[in-house]
Scaffold this active site. Sequence first.
Site, PDB file in Angstrom:
ATOM      1  N   ASP A 169      -1.705  -0.662  -3.264  1.00  0.00           N
ATOM      2  CA  ASP A 169      -2.047  -2.069  -3.534  1.00  0.00           C
ATOM      3  C   ASP A 169      -3.415  -1.990  -4.225  1.00  0.00           C
ATOM      4  O   ASP A 169      -3.759  -0.929  -4.781  1.00  0.00           O
ATOM      5  CB  ASP A 169      -2.080  -2.888  -2.236  1.00  0.00           C
ATOM      6  N   LYS A 197       1.416  -4.470   6.085  1.00  0.00           N
ATOM      7  CA  LYS A 197       0.316  -4.274   5.128  1.00  0.00           C
ATOM      8  C   LYS A 197      -0.810  -3.574   5.867  1.00  0.00           C
ATOM      9  O   LYS A 197      -0.955  -3.732   7.077  1.00  0.00           O
ATOM     10  CB  LYS A 197      -0.190  -5.619   4.592  1.00  0.00           C
TER      11      LYS A 197
END
Length: 445
Positions: A164, A124
Site C-alpha cells: 500500500d 490492513k
Amino acid sequence: MKATEVINDLRRRFPNEPEYIQAVEEVLTTIEDTYNEHPEFERYNLIERLCIPDRIFSFRVSWVDDKGRVQNNMGYRIQHNNAIGPYKGGIRFHSSVNQSILKFLAFEQTFKNSLTTLAMGGAKGGSDFSPRGKSDMEVMRFCQAFITELWRQIGPDTDVPAGDIGVGGREVGYMYGMYKKMAREFTGTFTGKGREFGGSLIRPEATGFGNCYFLLNMLATKGIDIKGKRVAISGSGNVATYTAVKLMELGAKVVSMSDSDGTIIVPEGLTEEQLHYILDLKNIYRGRIREFADKYPCTYLAGERPWQNVKCDIAMPSATQNEIDDDDARALLANGCIAVSEGANMPSTPEAIKEFLNAKILYAPGKAANAGGVAVSGLEMAQNSQKMSWTAEEVDTRLKNIMAEIHHQCELYGRQPDGYINYVKGANVAGFMKVANAMMAQGIV
Ligand code: NDP
Ligand code: 2IT
C-alpha cells in the site's frame, strides 16, 4: 440495532477515529434499505459485528538507523473479517498511519474483497514509519523488526499482507524474507512479491490498469470514447503511474500528476518520453515530482493538489484519503469533469461525494474502481497454491473480466429508477450481501 444507532454508538465508543467512522457511515447509510429487508440480520446484531474488527494487533517496532540511533515506531495489523476467505489486505508505511486510518482501510477492504468474486476476507496493517529519505539498509532493518513481531499472526491461509502507500516490491521482499526465515516455510504469505519468488505478473500494474478497465466500463454505459479525454491524476506512486501508462495506451491525455509536495500540470498531456521519465524518477531514483518541472516545460504548483488547477474530463485520484473536498469537487464539475474513478481508498470526502452524485456524473468509489490490485493479489495466491505462474496475458484477461463483473454488480444494485447508476450504493450493497450471508450461515463467532 438499526444502522443509525450503530453509527452513533461507534462514534461514542471510538471518538478519536474519524476516518473509521467516515468509512462506516458511508457504507451503513447506503445499505440501510437492504438491511431493513432482512430482520434476521438485526436479530443477529450483524451490522455491529461487521463494523468492529475481529481483532487488532498493535506493537512497538524498534530498529537501529544508519547513525546507530535506536528508533521506535508503532506497528499494527487489523484483521477485520474472514467470513468469505483468509484475511487479506495491504500494509501502509507512512508517518500519518494510526489505528483510525488502518481501521477504515480494513473495513473498506472487506467490502472490496467481497466484490472481487474471489475468496478473501478483509485486513490492513502498517506503521507510522516512513521509508522516504531512509537508506535501503534502514528500510530492511525496519521491515525485519516489523515482521519479527507480526509473523505469528499471518500465514497463507490465515492472513496475507501486500503493499500500500510506502510499501512496494522492495518492502514486500524484505518482509517476506524475514517471514520465510521465522516461519521456516516458503508459501504465498505475501502478495506483490518479486517475480522470481512467486509474485504474479501484472500485480504491480493491477490497481492502475484495473481502475482504467473500470472506467472504460463506466464510459461504455454512456457511449463515451476515452480517446483524447483529458485525465487529471493525483499521486505519482504505484497506482498513479500505472494508471497513466494504461490511459496513454488507450489514447487519453494525462494532464496532471502530484506528490505530497506539489502538482505538475501539463495541459497538452504527457508525452511517452515524459511518462518514462516519471516512471524512472519514482521507481528507480525515488525522486520528487518537482524534478520533472526542472526538466520539462510545465506548471509546478508547490503544496497544491490538481483538482482546482486543471481543466479535465476525468479525475482519477490515486494518492490518499480525503484528497478531494467539496470545493475541489465543485471546481472539477465547473471545469466539465464527467467521471471520477478512484484509485486511492476514500479519496473523496462525504461532501465531495454528495456533489458528484447530485451532479449525476459517473462516480466510482475506490472499493469498486481500485479492486484490481487486490484481485490480482488473489490471483497470485491461487498461483502460489498451485505452484504455477500464469502468463501476463492470462492475468490481464482475468483482471479485465473481474473489473467488468464488479461493474456489473454495481449496476445491478445501484441503478436508480431514472437510469442513473449510483456506484456507491451498488458497490456497498453488493459487497455487503455476500459477507452478510456468509456471516449468517456461520453463526455468532
Ligand atoms: P505509493 O506509496 O506508491 O504512492 C503514493 C503516492 O501518493 C505518492 O505520490 C505520495 O507522494 C502520494 N501521497 C501519499 N500520501 C499523501 C498525502 N498524505 N498527501 C499527498 N500525497 C500523498 O502508494 P500507492 O500508489 O500504492 O497507493 C496510493 C493509493 O492507492 C492509496 O490510497 C492506497 O491505499 C490505494 N491503493 C493501493 C493499492 C495498491 O495495490 N498499491 C490497491 C488499492 C488501493 P509522496 O511520495 O510525496 O509521499
Ligand atoms: O487497498 C488495497 O486494496 C491494497 N492496498 C492492495 C491489497 C492487497 O492485498 O493486494
